[in-house]
Scaffold this motif. Sequence first.
Motif, PDB file in Angstrom:
ATOM      1  N   ILE A  85       2.325   4.475  -8.496  1.00  0.00           N
ATOM      2  CA  ILE A  85       2.581   3.922  -7.180  1.00  0.00           C
ATOM      3  C   ILE A  85       1.812   2.795  -6.798  1.00  0.00           C
ATOM      4  O   ILE A  85       0.425   2.903  -7.033  1.00  0.00           O
ATOM      5  CB  ILE A  85       2.335   5.098  -6.181  1.00  0.00           C
ATOM      6  N   ARG A  86       2.201   1.732  -6.496  1.00  0.00           N
ATOM      7  CA  ARG A  86       1.651   0.418  -6.609  1.00  0.00           C
ATOM      8  C   ARG A  86       0.594   0.459  -5.192  1.00  0.00           C
ATOM      9  O   ARG A  86       1.232   0.831  -4.085  1.00  0.00           O
ATOM     10  CB  ARG A  86       2.436  -0.666  -6.441  1.00  0.00           C
ATOM     11  N   SER A  87      -0.428  -0.270  -5.328  1.00  0.00           N
ATOM     12  CA  SER A  87      -1.306  -0.631  -4.053  1.00  0.00           C
ATOM     13  C   SER A  87      -0.208  -1.184  -2.919  1.00  0.00           C
ATOM     14  O   SER A  87       0.308  -2.136  -3.131  1.00  0.00           O
ATOM     15  CB  SER A  87      -2.449  -1.446  -4.430  1.00  0.00           C
ATOM     16  N   GLY A  88      -0.400  -0.928  -1.590  1.00  0.00           N
ATOM     17  CA  GLY A  88       0.260  -1.331  -0.374  1.00  0.00           C
ATOM     18  C   GLY A  88       1.955  -1.115  -0.593  1.00  0.00           C
ATOM     19  O   GLY A  88       2.513  -1.861   0.217  1.00  0.00           O
ATOM     20  N   GLU A  89       2.324  -0.231  -1.268  1.00  0.00           N
ATOM     21  CA  GLU A  89       3.693   0.134  -1.711  1.00  0.00           C
ATOM     22  C   GLU A  89       4.185   1.166  -0.567  1.00  0.00           C
ATOM     23  O   GLU A  89       3.227   2.110  -0.088  1.00  0.00           O
ATOM     24  CB  GLU A  89       4.006   0.816  -2.806  1.00  0.00           C
ATOM     25  N   THR A 145      -1.117   1.713   1.260  1.00  0.00           N
ATOM     26  CA  THR A 145      -0.376   2.395   0.570  1.00  0.00           C
ATOM     27  C   THR A 145       0.224   3.822   1.474  1.00  0.00           C
ATOM     28  O   THR A 145      -0.659   4.517   1.922  1.00  0.00           O
ATOM     29  CB  THR A 145      -0.926   2.993  -0.743  1.00  0.00           C
ATOM     30  N   SER A 198      -6.154  -1.032   0.239  1.00  0.00           N
ATOM     31  CA  SER A 198      -5.247   0.094  -0.172  1.00  0.00           C
ATOM     32  C   SER A 198      -5.573   0.056  -1.333  1.00  0.00           C
ATOM     33  O   SER A 198      -6.189  -0.569  -2.357  1.00  0.00           O
ATOM     34  CB  SER A 198      -3.778  -0.369   0.014  1.00  0.00           C
ATOM     35  N   GLN A 226       3.291   0.221   8.855  1.00  0.00           N
ATOM     36  CA  GLN A 226       2.869   0.063   7.250  1.00  0.00           C
ATOM     37  C   GLN A 226       2.722  -1.557   6.861  1.00  0.00           C
ATOM     38  O   GLN A 226       1.784  -1.564   6.218  1.00  0.00           O
ATOM     39  CB  GLN A 226       3.753   0.886   6.403  1.00  0.00           C
ATOM     40  N   VAL A 278      -4.857   5.230   1.104  1.00  0.00           N
ATOM     41  CA  VAL A 278      -3.586   5.956   0.993  1.00  0.00           C
ATOM     42  C   VAL A 278      -3.268   6.608   2.075  1.00  0.00           C
ATOM     43  O   VAL A 278      -4.044   7.723   2.305  1.00  0.00           O
ATOM     44  CB  VAL A 278      -3.688   6.807  -0.622  1.00  0.00           C
ATOM     45  N   THR A 332      -7.781   9.165   1.183  1.00  0.00           N
ATOM     46  CA  THR A 332      -6.545   9.383   1.698  1.00  0.00           C
ATOM     47  C   THR A 332      -6.655  10.233   3.122  1.00  0.00           C
ATOM     48  O   THR A 332      -7.568  10.717   3.463  1.00  0.00           O
ATOM     49  CB  THR A 332      -5.822  10.532   0.662  1.00  0.00           C
ATOM     50  N   ILE A 340       2.672   7.215   1.290  1.00  0.00           N
ATOM     51  CA  ILE A 340       3.363   7.906   0.201  1.00  0.00           C
ATOM     52  C   ILE A 340       4.095   8.891   1.232  1.00  0.00           C
ATOM     53  O   ILE A 340       3.526   9.749   2.104  1.00  0.00           O
ATOM     54  CB  ILE A 340       2.652   8.832  -0.599  1.00  0.00           C
ATOM     55  N   GLY A 374      -3.703   2.068  -5.178  1.00  0.00           N
ATOM     56  CA  GLY A 374      -2.682   2.762  -5.894  1.00  0.00           C
ATOM     57  C   GLY A 374      -2.858   4.026  -6.211  1.00  0.00           C
ATOM     58  O   GLY A 374      -3.995   4.553  -6.307  1.00  0.00           O
TER      59      GLY A 374
END
Length: 361
Positions: A27-31, A187, A2, A181, A155, A78, A189, A4
């Motif tokens: 936005i953090r990686s893996g969030e 990540t 992933s 997820q 992402v 993405t 979004i 960020g």
Amino acid sequence: MSAGVELDHVTVKFGNFTAVNDATLDIRSGEFFSFLGPSGCGKTTILRTVSGFLDPTAGSVRIGGQDMQGIGANKRPTALIFQNLALFPLMTVAENIAYGLRVRGVDKMARRKKADELLDLIALKGQGDKLVSELSGGQKQRVAIARALAVEPKVLLLDEPLSALDLKLRQHMRNELRAIQQRVGITFIYITHDQGEALTMSDRIAVMSDGVIEQVADGKMVYDKPQTPFVASFVGENNPFPGTVSKATATGAVVDTAFGPLAGLNPNGLKVGDKAILFVRPETLKLGKGAAATSFTTEVESVAFEGNMTHVFLKGAAKKNITVTVGRHGGVKMPAQGDRANVHYDEAYGLVLPEGKMARE
């Protein structure tokens, strides 16, 4: 794998209209990150800017530390799931999932292997030869996710993908999405106007209004400690008591309201004379007498039983009701329409914020 996503002072304009105004966040990686706000607030514009379908008027987007300036949507790491899913009705489920791999020239055997792996991931093992029309709404959602994951994006962008589902299925799919997820670890979004979706699934939430990011925090912080009147009035139910600060300390303030002086926390350090709004959530208001600075009396306009809870609507100022929510076994006698009711709250659950724009009802 992933990545960020960073928005660095991103502004997007359409002619004289500013859809996104100076948005900056990391936005953090893996969030699992959600943009939450009413229709037209700019959240989908941000998503399309991250995906490459729109260019920012000013500022920059970075994915995995790389500036995306000049990199088209088809070259970005993405994948985007649209609101209407855009599945191909004449293809099988497996063909839908593997479509992106087919476009990239991956051979048929490898495509089918990947599709079968993803069908297992989304709990549709053995259903690859079905047509999309044979699937339920929730199954179609999962196929759309699998198709996006097939190309191994860093992402995944989701534009209100649950909005067309009925309430029960939408609630079920929240858990499904979050579980997927967490399994794939990339990540996410997520764009939504549904507070329940954002609060249930997200690691953090950006609340937006009129192109501006009002607050970024985890769900509990956004709900319990909103930073602006808009966030306080948009996320969950809230009772506003506008007025003027008459007493103030480093931690608390008293606001002179239509119901007399009422006290709450003062996180912004408001001073005597400042215009302010005291917010108290319905579930923290209690029926019965309390301390003078955190209680008032008013008339009951109506009472609504809702199974696990009862809502008591009280006469407020400027023709707006005050809501008290009482649990099924709250242990209090319910008032009737026309009664005078004493109401109180704990000062720690009152929040005094500077006067400002609130969410439209």
